[in-house]
Write an enzyme that holds these catalytic residues in place. Structure first.
Site, PDB file in Angstrom:
ATOM      1  N   HIS A  55       0.826  -1.225   0.000  1.00  0.00           N
ATOM      2  CA  HIS A  55       0.000   0.000   0.000  1.00  0.00           C
ATOM      3  C   HIS A  55       0.853   1.265   0.000  1.00  0.00           C
ATOM      4  CE1 HIS A  55      -3.790  -2.189   0.592  1.00  0.00           C
ATOM      5  NE2 HIS A  55      -3.086  -2.993   1.357  1.00  0.00           N
ATOM      6  N   ASN A 127     -10.513  -2.869   2.084  1.00  0.00           N
ATOM      7  CA  ASN A 127     -10.128  -2.858   0.671  1.00  0.00           C
ATOM      8  C   ASN A 127     -11.351  -2.505  -0.166  1.00  0.00           C
ATOM      9  OD1 ASN A 127      -7.352  -3.538   0.707  1.00  0.00           O
ATOM     10  ND2 ASN A 127      -7.833  -5.699   0.994  1.00  0.00           N
TER      11      ASN A 127
END
Ligand code: NDP
Length: 482
Positions: A55, A127
């Site tokens: 990420h 997510n």
């Protein structure tokens, strides 16, 4: 001139000249004593902090969560009570790419939220997909290694990805979502978010309910095809930042409908699937989505590094009325996310302004690198241990959550036993029309380029177990017969 402030060194002394270094004559060498130059160069060397291992590339903004529904019978969390309005921060991200990666790549998107509630910060680290590739965290570092660069070639490796996936059938659900149309949203605003993990809610009566959080885009789902991203990325690698920042700057504030699915505690023993398995959803027909509010992003950060790069989200941040669950991946992330921030930002990462709770904070942690909060957080220099007789902060028994029922003998249970890795993937595949299926097959074939035939065959055999048409479609698209 002027009421402009005086430029100073970081220790506060005025800087007389920021255009010319100190040299021995106009053509002479530098002097070591030019501390202003040395500080500037040394500071530049330290501008980067460790990139997130996953990420790394992200986009974020501030906003508000407004609760319009009433789930007070399930939870006493103040943030979830009717009419509550809570300031918040969102950070979206791709998973595998480095900090400079193109935005419009096929990848899962992180959907991390921090709510500054009156009872402490609550983070939901989800997510844009409701499931994940693995259900046991012991597989997580290996999985991530297959998504990042090969140690020798320093290139992404289709062989590693499909080798791991084809040996891990629990990944089929997430692989299918990733390779479907939803695999490349056009911007963070055009995708849903899912808390993904099963969490819990608890109420004043000490009753626990299992919960899943959903954030449904009000901008509509919009996605790129693989073909379209060639032009998109060719024109700009920063399309998400441009879209999110630009939209908020123009006063067009993106919104998501906030929903929950709620499962009574004892139902968890009855469902045909493990409700704590991160590779599974809870079917809507069994546990309908209940509208509880709206999340709106309405303020861009003034400084990207300070407010988005420095943002530290962790599922360990919960508040009274919200609890954990036996989800194995959640349990591991409770440790590993906070630990990643200790590594990336330092021991006191939660004192960085963007991470600071907006309620009073009192604890007995002390010292350590970058203790910038004035020693200890007890309000009294003599109250530096606990228990004490010096009016130091004390526990709040009312915040105690009901016991988490845990049943069973400690062992290494085979996580595949009794887990159907195919049924829910088939339910998803059945939602796709023929055109969508053909794009799915083509996206998979493109992603498999360079992987050995033996691995492709093994993966096709798994797709065929979901549905023979799925296996046949990928076989045709890859030209590899199962
Ligand atoms: P439903 O028919 O009630 O729900 C299907 C859901 O599929 C839709 O609501 C939509 O979720 C989602 N969906 C549609 N297209 C895609 C896509 N390309 N990628 C990912 N999700 C998509 O059936 P069920 O609840 O029984 O679920 C059937 C399947 O739908 C599941 O096996 C799962 O794969 C998928 N799904 C289910 C979700 C759930 O929480 N039950 C959530 C998301 C997907 P949304 O409304 O969230 O946009």
């Amino acid at each position: 001139m002027t009421d402009r402030p005086t430029m100073t060194t970081s220790s506060g002394a005025p800087i007389p000249d920021n255009q010319n270094s100190v040299t021995a004559g106009p053509r002479g060498p530098m002097l070591m004593q030019d501390y202003q130059l040395i500080e500037k160069l040394a500071h530049q060397n330290r501008e980067r902090i460790p990139e997130r291992a996953v990420h790394a590339k992200g986009w974020g903004a501030h906003g508000t969560l407004k609760i319009t529904g009433d789930i007070s019978k399930y939870t006493n969390a103040k943030v979830l009570q009717p009419d509550a309005e809570t300031p918040m921060l969102a950070r979206f991200s791709t998973v595998a790419g480095e900090a400079g990666a193109a935005d419009a790549e096929r990848d899962v998107r992180g959907f991390a939220l921090k709510f500054y509630t009156p009872e402490g910060n609550w983070d939901l680290v989800g997510n844009n997909t409701p499931v994940f590739f693995v259900r046991d965290p012991v597989k997580f570092p290996d999985f991530i290694h297959t998504q990042k660069r090969h140690p020798r070639t320093n290139l992404r490796s289709a062989t590693a990805m499909w080798d791991f996936w084809s040996l891990s059938p629990e990944s089929l659900h997430q692989v299918t979502i990733l390779m479907s149309d939803r695999g490349i949203p056009v911007s963070p605003m055009h995708m849903n978010g899912y808390g993904s993990h099963t969490l819990s809610l608890w109420n004043d009566a000490g009753e626990r309910y299992w919960v899943k959080f959903h954030f449904k885009t009000e901008q509509g789902h919009k996605h790129y095809t693989n073909g379209e991203t060639v032009d998109v990325i060719g024109n700009s690698r920063e399309t998400y930042q441009e879209a999110l920042f630009g939209s908020i700057e123009d006063g067009k504030f993106p919104r998501w409908k906030v929903q929950v699915q709620i499962m009574p505690e004892m139902d968890a023993e009855k469902t045909s699937y493990n409700p704590f398995d991160l590779t599974k959803v809870w079917p809507h027909a069994d546990y309908p989505c209940i509208d509880i509010g709206v999340m709106e992003l309405n303020r861009n950060p003034d400084n990207y590094f300070a407010e988005i790069e420095n943002a530290a989200f962790s599922p360990s941040n919960i508040v009274p009325g919200i609890g954990f669950s036996p989800d194995k991946m959640l349990q591991a992330r409770i440790f590993s996310y906070a630990d990643a921030h200790r590594h990336r930002l330092g021991t006191h990462y939660d004192t960085i302004p963007v991470n600071q709770p907006k309620c009073p904070v009192h604890h007995y942690h002390r010292d350590g690198q970058m203790n910038v909060f004035g020693g200890i957080k007890t309000g009294n220099a003599d109250a530096y241990y606990e228990p004490n007789s010096f009016n130091g902060p004390v526990e709040a028994p009312s915040a105690k959550e009901p016991p988490l029922r845990i049943d069973g003998d400690a062992d290494r249970y085979n996580h595949r036993d009794g887990n159907d890795d195919f049924g829910q993937v088939k339910a998803l595949f059945d939602l796709f029309d023929d055109a969508h299926r053909n794009r799915l097959y083509a996206n998979i074939a493109a992603a498999m380029q360079g992987a050995p035939e033996e691995i492709i065959k093994r993966q096709i055999a798994l797709f065929a177990k979901v549905d023979p048409a799925y296996g046949a479609g990928v076989a045709k698209a890859t030209g590899v017969s199962a």
